[in-house]
Scaffold this motif. Structure first.
Motif, PDB file in Angstrom:
ATOM      1  N   UNK A 148       0.834  -1.202   0.000  1.00  0.00           N
ATOM      2  CA  UNK A 148       0.000   0.000   0.000  1.00  0.00           C
ATOM      3  C   UNK A 148       0.877   1.265   0.000  1.00  0.00           C
ATOM      4  N   UNK A 149       1.919   1.268   0.823  1.00  0.00           N
ATOM      5  CA  UNK A 149       2.841   2.409   0.881  1.00  0.00           C
ATOM      6  C   UNK A 149       3.593   2.546  -0.446  1.00  0.00           C
ATOM      7  N   UNK A 150       3.959   1.418  -1.066  1.00  0.00           N
ATOM      8  CA  UNK A 150       4.645   1.447  -2.368  1.00  0.00           C
ATOM      9  C   UNK A 150       3.738   2.088  -3.421  1.00  0.00           C
ATOM     10  N   UNK A 151       2.445   1.792  -3.386  1.00  0.00           N
ATOM     11  CA  UNK A 151       1.499   2.409  -4.307  1.00  0.00           C
ATOM     12  C   UNK A 151       1.400   3.914  -4.103  1.00  0.00           C
ATOM     13  N   UNK A 152       1.404   4.340  -2.837  1.00  0.00           N
ATOM     14  CA  UNK A 152       1.366   5.767  -2.527  1.00  0.00           C
ATOM     15  C   UNK A 152       2.622   6.459  -3.060  1.00  0.00           C
ATOM     16  N   UNK A 153       3.773   5.835  -2.871  1.00  0.00           N
ATOM     17  CA  UNK A 153       5.033   6.432  -3.317  1.00  0.00           C
ATOM     18  C   UNK A 153       5.120   6.498  -4.837  1.00  0.00           C
ATOM     19  N   UNK A 154       4.564   5.494  -5.525  1.00  0.00           N
ATOM     20  CA  UNK A 154       4.595   5.484  -6.982  1.00  0.00           C
ATOM     21  C   UNK A 154       3.786   6.610  -7.589  1.00  0.00           C
ATOM     22  N   UNK A 155       2.702   7.021  -6.925  1.00  0.00           N
ATOM     23  CA  UNK A 155       1.831   8.080  -7.446  1.00  0.00           C
ATOM     24  C   UNK A 155       2.259   9.467  -6.983  1.00  0.00           C
ATOM     25  N   UNK A 156       3.291   9.545  -6.160  1.00  0.00           N
ATOM     26  CA  UNK A 156       3.701  10.809  -5.569  1.00  0.00           C
ATOM     27  C   UNK A 156       4.647  11.587  -6.480  1.00  0.00           C
ATOM     28  N   UNK A 157       4.435  12.900  -6.569  1.00  0.00           N
ATOM     29  CA  UNK A 157       5.336  13.798  -7.301  1.00  0.00           C
ATOM     30  C   UNK A 157       6.184  14.530  -6.267  1.00  0.00           C
ATOM     31  N   UNK A 158       7.462  14.181  -6.201  1.00  0.00           N
ATOM     32  CA  UNK A 158       8.352  14.754  -5.194  1.00  0.00           C
ATOM     33  C   UNK A 158       9.262  15.783  -5.846  1.00  0.00           C
ATOM     34  N   UNK A 159       9.204  17.014  -5.318  1.00  0.00           N
ATOM     35  CA  UNK A 159      10.099  18.075  -5.787  1.00  0.00           C
ATOM     36  C   UNK A 159      11.013  18.458  -4.643  1.00  0.00           C
ATOM     37  N   UNK A 160      12.288  18.611  -4.964  1.00  0.00           N
ATOM     38  CA  UNK A 160      13.292  18.916  -3.960  1.00  0.00           C
ATOM     39  C   UNK A 160      14.055  20.158  -4.400  1.00  0.00           C
ATOM     40  N   UNK A 161      13.889  21.238  -3.667  1.00  0.00           N
ATOM     41  CA  UNK A 161      14.577  22.485  -4.007  1.00  0.00           C
ATOM     42  C   UNK A 161      15.917  22.529  -3.287  1.00  0.00           C
ATOM     43  N   UNK A 162      16.973  22.818  -4.033  1.00  0.00           N
ATOM     44  CA  UNK A 162      18.311  22.880  -3.458  1.00  0.00           C
ATOM     45  C   UNK A 162      19.139  23.932  -4.178  1.00  0.00           C
ATOM     46  N   UNK A 163      20.251  24.307  -3.609  1.00  0.00           N
ATOM     47  CA  UNK A 163      21.108  25.323  -4.222  1.00  0.00           C
ATOM     48  C   UNK A 163      21.897  24.711  -5.366  1.00  0.00           C
ATOM     49  N   UNK A 164      21.960  25.457  -6.466  1.00  0.00           N
ATOM     50  CA  UNK A 164      22.682  24.977  -7.640  1.00  0.00           C
ATOM     51  C   UNK A 164      23.345  26.150  -8.348  1.00  0.00           C
TER      52      UNK A 164
END
Length: 148
Positions: free
Chosen positions: A67-83
């Motif tokens: 169930x958690x794997x399904x949640x993670x698969x549908x998740x859009x993760x954005x990570x803001x960092x210095x570049x």
């Protein structure tokens, strides 16, 4: 050499497991990094507390892990960092950064020790990160690294 694992070691075991390893591997790698302690009769008593702590952090059963794997698969993760201007990061993205980004995106709380970054993330763009949720279940997360 007989050791009690205090952290999960890929290919060897989970916290609280008693393992037999080569002397050099235990003496030069596992013990100095805090992944294991020497086995002793007194150490046997610590196994129960290590296993209780592991059970509190672990996902209980296979169904929950899927169930958690399904949640993670549908998740859009954005990570803001210095570049920099060329898209290269100042430093790299760590497993702790990924765990915080998943939580901020509305996903489940993940243990950073379960997150595996195969190739270091040192540039902007989309990257794949795997999470070992259960011995039988792994999930893949798409992490979009953006300048922030």
């Amino acid at each position: 050499m007989k050791l009690i694992l205090t952290n999960e070691v890929s290919g060897l075991g989970a916290p609280g497991d008693v393992v037999e390893v080569k002397d050099g591997y235990g003496r030069n790698y596992l013990i100095p990094r805090g992944f294991a302690i020497r086995w002793s009769r007194g150490g046997e008593k610590q196994i129960e507390s290590i296993k209780k702590a592991r059970d509190a952090r672990e996902i209980r059963d296979l169904g929950t892990a899927k169930e958690v794997a399904g949640q993670l698969g549908a998740l859009k993760v954005k990570l803001a960092t210095r570049a920099g201007d060329s898209g290269r990061l100042f430093g790299s993205v760590t497993t702790g950064d990924v765990a915080d980004a998943v939580k901020a995106a509305g996903g489940p709380i993940l243990d950073r020790r379960r997150i595996e970054i195969v190739n270091p993330i040192k540039s902007l763009g989309s990257h794949k990160v795997s999470v070992k949720l259960h011995p039988e279940v792994s999930a893949s997360i798409d992490v979009e690294v953006i300048a922030g």
